[in-house]
Design an enzyme around this catalytic site. Structure first.
Site, PDB file in Angstrom:
ATOM      1  N   HIS A 186       0.825  -1.216   0.000  1.00 13.34           N
ATOM      2  CA  HIS A 186       0.000   0.000   0.000  1.00 13.34           C
ATOM      3  C   HIS A 186       0.858   1.263   0.000  1.00 13.34           C
ATOM      4  CE1 HIS A 186      -3.910   1.640  -0.199  1.00 13.34           C
ATOM      5  NE2 HIS A 186      -3.869   2.275   0.958  1.00 13.34           N
ATOM      6  N   HIS A 302      -0.725   2.754   7.080  1.00 18.18           N
ATOM      7  CA  HIS A 302      -0.832   3.228   5.703  1.00 18.18           C
ATOM      8  C   HIS A 302       0.548   3.576   5.121  1.00 18.18           C
ATOM      9  CE1 HIS A 302      -5.124   3.602   4.668  1.00 18.18           C
ATOM     10  NE2 HIS A 302      -4.683   3.995   3.490  1.00 18.18           N
ATOM     11  N   SER A 352      -2.915   5.462  10.109  1.00 14.90           N
ATOM     12  CA  SER A 352      -2.050   6.482   9.520  1.00 14.90           C
ATOM     13  C   SER A 352      -0.670   6.406  10.162  1.00 14.90           C
ATOM     14  CB  SER A 352      -2.636   7.874   9.725  1.00 14.90           C
ATOM     15  OG  SER A 352      -1.705   8.870   9.304  1.00 14.90           O
ATOM     16  N   GLU A 549      -9.201  -2.594   1.847  1.00 15.73           N
ATOM     17  CA  GLU A 549      -8.563  -2.083   3.049  1.00 15.73           C
ATOM     18  C   GLU A 549      -9.548  -2.199   4.206  1.00 15.73           C
ATOM     19  OE1 GLU A 549      -6.457   1.699   2.555  1.00 15.73           O
ATOM     20  OE2 GLU A 549      -6.961   1.576   0.427  1.00 15.73           O
ATOM     21  N   TYR A 593     -12.381   0.048   0.311  1.00  9.31           N
ATOM     22  CA  TYR A 593     -12.401  -0.106   1.774  1.00  9.31           C
ATOM     23  C   TYR A 593     -13.460  -1.097   2.245  1.00  9.31           C
ATOM     24  CZ  TYR A 593      -9.024   3.623   2.436  1.00  9.31           C
ATOM     25  OH  TYR A 593      -7.879   4.369   2.415  1.00  9.31           O
TER      26      TYR A 593
END
Length: 791
Positions: A186, A302, A352, A549, A593
């Site tokens: 990713h 991520h 994140s 995701e 997602y």
């Protein structure tokens, strides 16, 4: 010199072995083992101290390292004395790695969907890492888990890999749809243009065949290398905690999940459950000499450490973690040459790496709003998440390295722990299944008995808002984005593309549909409706291979469903370990997602990007559990794909508006590779060394398995040896077009000298290929002047 080192090592090994056998088999006051004589405790301590001192002299190492080796020699794990270790069943294992770096310039980067983010060079090469596990009893029972340094798996890429494997001959017949997983780390800093469906091709100006072939060919080469290295070996698995490497970027949506459910994962202030902190590591150890050949890890964060203004190709934080791990094993006596470290993604959806949170870059120095990530102007464009070194003006590169390092260090510590105290994978069975499933109108029954249905794919208004890792454009916002809060222009745009029917609106509710992509087929399909569902099993380890995701809680629910159902289907004997379930992806075909129904109702970015309606997660779980019996030890093979449902392969029909390289031009006074700006005579460690050369377009030759740039060091005999190349983080290759008319360009090679770099005399090298008007390529090289690196 090499022979001397080997003799010294061998002598040390014999010495350690003698020490431990003497201590273990001597009678130290208990009269039960060894010779019939007593040794005082004082003499034993004196003997150990003397032995430790001698071993330190022999190995020229630290006392701590010697004690570690002594423990290894006693309990096994380093190839010297393995009798005491229980390593579990033998499996057929193999690992492989190959270069998949596509065009590093003039191609839009994949991930942020910003047409202005176009490649200008290379920070770090991209790789495919292949891990094969097979049964020793049933040779056709095996699987391939690929970890690619790209944004995700993809339908066209997977078709390309499987087609190429079939062409390799009968020895590769064992690999097919059921047992090949194509996962992406990713990373948002790799070249785009290789995906199967139209939507992600829009910002990259269509399909780039050169980049597509680089990925497919490199992935196949990594599988070939893994296949050719297959041999008996052992698997060991463990879990550790990783702190400071991820946060939840959609905490407002996560908090919509039931309080009782969230409480189960709230361990401490540092680990409150809002993201998963667990890293699972699978260690591959060959049986022939007990050396480790690789590790495969799962951890969710991520690939957005490199920011949306970055234009250098890299594997982002997972690429850094893999680079550091592989580098750490060079010269390690317990690791085989060619050690491969795969850092696979996990429940990444709402994570994140920008761990300092989201802040308004509008001069207010305020955090973005909790509910919809906007700033004082009500817009999302000024809301940007901050990594650990956000003040460094390097487009996220310092933060990227740090987040990669924060994954590497606990992974390496776990690896060392498993070397001392293995946790074997048990159970000789190796099983897998894969199915293509149509999600556009799938009706099923939820666990509570109520009926549910999925919808043709669609994206909501908050999808266009982006996230704090990469805000969107225009007037879209997360959570409250809809027809009434955005410009009326978007209603016209939506109608021109494909206005959703009342049935589609109702099916996706409460998502306000912006793009009805699942019902758009011109000039070909915009996004998938047919998805991949796949699970691997080796012993007690289950690997869910997710095409989307999954958010933190969505991943937990999916894993828990597999864990509980597998325990019921395959009850382990009393002494057997409990099932371990990991989730890897995004894989095989990118389906955006997967959120929980509660998070979907909030309609932040992740919920708006959940393609198939509020019951998307439940549908994935339903189909997964229906196929789980195929993972039983004595289960028959899952149904063949030949007569079933297949998603389309657009690789040979995709549109492309990417122009090729016409020609390259040198300057009037200097040829290709000539130095335009040379290095300084001397530098100190930590400084940047750079040189500028007359360049040519790197799209002429991707130099796969090779390099565009190198650092060479002068040896004691006056020869030059390569010490850095494109695979190293600290060496940066940048390309700049000087004149479109004259087709001239410049290449800058910069070495960010490390604090641990050796002092000595160095030079920079540049390797390029120039295209003539007739299309022919001319290979050339450039060499900087010498420079000295001092402390």
């Amino acid at each position: 010199m090499a022979g001397h080192v080997e003799n010294r090592e061998a002598l040390a090994r014999r010495h350690m072995s003698f020490v431990f056998h003497y201590i273990i088999y001597s009678n130290i006051g208990n009269g039960k083992r060894g010779p019939r004589r007593a040794i005082s405790l004082q003499n034993v301590l004196y003997f150990i101290a003397a032995a430790l001192s001698l071993t330190i002299l022999l190995l020229d190492t630290s006392a701590l390292d010697v004690l570690k080796r002594w423990k290894l020699a006693c309990v096994g794990g380093d190839g010297w004395s393995q009798g005491a270790q229980d390593l579990g069943e033998e499996y057929l294992i193999g690992v492989g790695k190959a270069d998949i770096t596509g065009p590093v310039v003039e191609i839009n980067l994949m991930g942020y969907a910003d047409p202005k983010q176009v490649g200008t060079g290379l920070r770090q090469r991209l790789y495919s890492r292949a891990f094969i596990v097979g049964s020793m009893d049933h040779l056709d029972d095996r699987f391939v888990y690929l970890v690619l340094d790209i944004q995700s798996g993809d339908t066209a890429v997977r078709y390309g890999i499987l087609n190429a494997l079939r062409e390799l001959g009968p020895s590769y017949d064992a690999y097919g749809h059921h047992n090949v997983a194509v996962t992406g780390t990713h990373s948002h800093s790799g070249p785009g243009g290789w995906l199967n469906y139209l939507l992600p091709q829009v910002t990259s100006r269509g399909f780039d065949r050169q980049g597509y072939r680089a990925i497919v060919d490199g992935a196949v080469l990594s599988i070939r290398r893994a296949h050719e290295s297959l041999q008996p070996g052992y698997l060991s698995v463990g879990t550790t905690r990783v702190f400071g490497a991820n946060i939840n970027r959609s905490l407002f949506a996560y908090l919509a999940n039931p309080v009782e459910e969230r409480a189960r994962y709230n361990i401490s202030a540092e680990d409150d459950g809002s993201v998963e902190k667990g890293l699972t590591l699978l260690k591959f150890q060959r049986a022939s000499d007990r050396k480790n050949i690789g590790v495969l890890t799962w951890f969710p964060v991520h690939g957005t450490s490199m920011l949306g203004n970055n234009t250098l190709i890299a594997g982002d934080n997972k690429g850094v973690a893999a680079y550091l791990f592989e580098k750490s094993t060079r010269g390690d006596e317990n690791a085989a040459e060619g050690f491969v470290a795969g850092f696979s993604q996990a429940s990444v959806g709402d994570t994140s790496p920008n761990v300092l949170g989201a802040w308004c870059e509008d001069g207010s120095d305020q955090m973005c709003s909790f509910e919809n990530s906007t700033c004082s102007d009500g817009q999302s464009q000024s809301c940007h998440a901050r990594g650990p070194f956000f003040r460094a003006e390097d487009n996220g590169q310092s933060s990227c390295f740090e987040i990669g390092k924060r994954q590497f260090e606990p992974a390496r510590a776990l690896y060392d722990q498993l070397e001392l105290d293995p946790v074997p994978v048990r159970g000789s069975w190796v099983k897998s299944f894969h199915t293509f499933h149509n999600m556009s109108g799938f009706s099923f029954v939820l666990p509570n008995g109520s009926a549910a249905r999925t919808c043709p794919a669609a994206l909501g208004y908050s999808f266009a808002a982006g996230t704090s890792d990469g805000p969107g454009a225009f007037d879209f916002t997360q959570h409250d984005g809809n027809e009434k809060t955005t410009s009326p222009v978007w209603r016209v745009v939506r109608a021109l593309l494909k206005s959703p029917t009342p049935e589609q609106r109702e099916c996706h509710s409460p998502k306000p549909v912006l793009l009805d992509v699942g019902e758009m087929y011109n000039p070909y399909q915009w996004t998938p409706n047919v998805v991949d569902i796949q699970v691997f099993r080796v012993g007690q380890l289950f690997m869910i291979v997710s095409p989307g995701e999954a958010t933190t809680m969505a991943g937990r629910r999916w894993k828990e469903a597999v864990r509980s159902t597998s325990s019921a289907l395959f009850p382990p004997p009393p002494s057997s370990p409990a099932p371990i379930v990991v989730l890897g992806g995004p894989a095989n075909s990118y389906t955006h997602y997967i959120t929980t129904e509660e998070e979907y109702g909030i309609q932040r970015y992740e919920g708006a990007s959940t393609l198939y309606g509020p019951h998307t997660l439940a549908a994935y779980i339903n189909v997964t559990l229906s196929l789980l019996p195929f993972l039983g030890a004595d289960a028959s093979a899952p149904p063949r794909h030949e007569d079933g449902l297949f998603p389309p392969d657009h690789s040979n029909r995709s549109l492309s508006f990417i122009t090729g390289v016409v020609r390259d031009g040198a300057t009037f006074t200097k040829g290709f590779g000539a130095v335009l700006t040379d290095v300084e005579p001397a530098y100190r460690r930590g400084q940047r060394v750079s040189a500028v050369f007359v360049g040519a377009n790197p799209r002429n030759n991707l130099r796969l398995e090779g390099t565009f740039a190198a650092v060479e060091r002068m040896t004691g005999t006056g020869e030059w040896g390569r010490v850095r190349d494109d695979g190293d983080w600290g060496l940066v290759y940048s390309w700049r077009r000087v004149s479109e008319v004259l087709a001239t360009s410049e290449v800058t090679i910069e070495w960010e000298t490390e604090e641990w770099a050796d002092v000595g005399v160095y030079r920079l090298r540049y390797f390029g290929d120039a295209k003539g008007l007739g299309g022919g390529l001319t290979e050339f090289e450039g060499t900087s002047g010498y420079f000295r690196l001092d402390r």
